[in-house]
Design a protein around this motif. Sequence first.
Motif, PDB file in Angstrom:
ATOM      1  N   LEU A 174       1.712   2.025  -3.349  1.00  0.00           N
ATOM      2  CA  LEU A 174       0.825   2.526  -4.201  1.00  0.00           C
ATOM      3  C   LEU A 174      -0.167   3.616  -4.098  1.00  0.00           C
ATOM      4  O   LEU A 174      -0.260   4.884  -4.982  1.00  0.00           O
ATOM      5  CB  LEU A 174      -0.447   1.350  -4.293  1.00  0.00           C
ATOM      6  N   TRP A 207      -9.242   3.197  -5.682  1.00  0.00           N
ATOM      7  CA  TRP A 207      -8.804   4.255  -5.324  1.00  0.00           C
ATOM      8  C   TRP A 207      -8.879   5.278  -4.490  1.00  0.00           C
ATOM      9  O   TRP A 207      -9.747   5.203  -3.876  1.00  0.00           O
ATOM     10  CB  TRP A 207      -8.678   5.091  -6.684  1.00  0.00           C
ATOM     11  N   PHE A 257       6.137  -3.365  -9.199  1.00  0.00           N
ATOM     12  CA  PHE A 257       5.650  -2.152  -9.014  1.00  0.00           C
ATOM     13  C   PHE A 257       6.029  -2.605 -10.488  1.00  0.00           C
ATOM     14  O   PHE A 257       7.143  -2.099 -11.139  1.00  0.00           O
ATOM     15  CB  PHE A 257       5.814  -1.228  -8.240  1.00  0.00           C
ATOM     16  N   ILE A 317       1.782   1.820  -9.417  1.00  0.00           N
ATOM     17  CA  ILE A 317       0.548   0.540  -9.842  1.00  0.00           C
ATOM     18  C   ILE A 317       1.088  -0.917  -9.885  1.00  0.00           C
ATOM     19  O   ILE A 317       2.788  -1.666 -10.396  1.00  0.00           O
ATOM     20  CB  ILE A 317      -0.250   0.756 -11.253  1.00  0.00           C
ATOM     21  N   LEU A 318       0.205  -1.843 -10.353  1.00  0.00           N
ATOM     22  CA  LEU A 318       1.082  -3.272  -9.359  1.00  0.00           C
ATOM     23  C   LEU A 318       0.719  -4.027 -10.504  1.00  0.00           C
ATOM     24  O   LEU A 318      -0.627  -4.125 -10.881  1.00  0.00           O
ATOM     25  CB  LEU A 318       0.525  -4.105  -8.300  1.00  0.00           C
ATOM     26  N   GLN A 337       0.494  -1.485   0.345  1.00  0.00           N
ATOM     27  CA  GLN A 337      -0.196   0.216   0.491  1.00  0.00           C
ATOM     28  C   GLN A 337       0.471   1.060   0.533  1.00  0.00           C
ATOM     29  O   GLN A 337       0.543   1.978  -0.537  1.00  0.00           O
ATOM     30  CB  GLN A 337      -0.978   0.054   1.410  1.00  0.00           C
TER      31      GLN A 337
END
Length: 189
Positions: free
Chosen positions: A127, A189, A170, A132-133, A124
């Motif tokens: 992010l 989001w 990522f 972005i994953l 987290q």
Amino acid sequence: MDINKEAIILTRDRLNFHTLTDNFPEQKTYVGDARNLDLIEDESIDLIATHPPYANIISYTKNSNHKEEGDLSKVHSVDEFCEEMKKVAQEFFRVLKPGKFCAVVIGDTRRHKHQVPISFRVMQSFLDVGFILKENIIKIQHNTKMAPLWEKMSIKTNFLLLMHEHLFVFRKPERGEKLSKFKESMKWW
Ligand SMILES: C[S@@+](CC[C@H](N)C(=O)[O-])C[C@H]1O[C@@H](n2cnc3c(N)ncnc32)[C@H](O)[C@@H]1O
């Protein structure tokens, strides 16, 4: 880069191998804090691969004063660790070229019979700074030094053994890349 000089000495030893090409890039290492990559220019890196401490589960320095010197395994809590990892993530985001990847290996632990999800908290943090994953790869991890002890406890107090770590991959979005469709589709989001 590592905060601990001994880890860098070990790394130099591991990097001492022969290659078949003449134009193999120079390998640079340095002792430093991943929260401040001031020797590295903005958007200059093609790939980041990192394996941070798992909060304070294993201490990487013997000296208790190392907290002041930046060893992230000397934090007092998972909250504090994730705050500091967010600073690391911010620096990674700064130095990585747009569209390129950052890979992070991280695992979890157990306290009072329950799982402490360090990995997802760290995910987290990445992010939150704009990554972005791309992938969450599960890496099988057992037969560690502590495994026999955990095995005994798991039978005694009834829990499943942790036998994996996460390899989060990522991606830094391209400059001007539209993420609205992706974000909108997930409503997360
Ligand atoms: C899980 S070990 C990984 C070691 C090695 N890079 C590897 O993958 O085999 C975590 C490493 O993070 C280093 N470390 C702790 N705090 C750090 C910081 N603020 N900046 C850079 N490295 C740090 C520790 O010294 C330790 O060597």
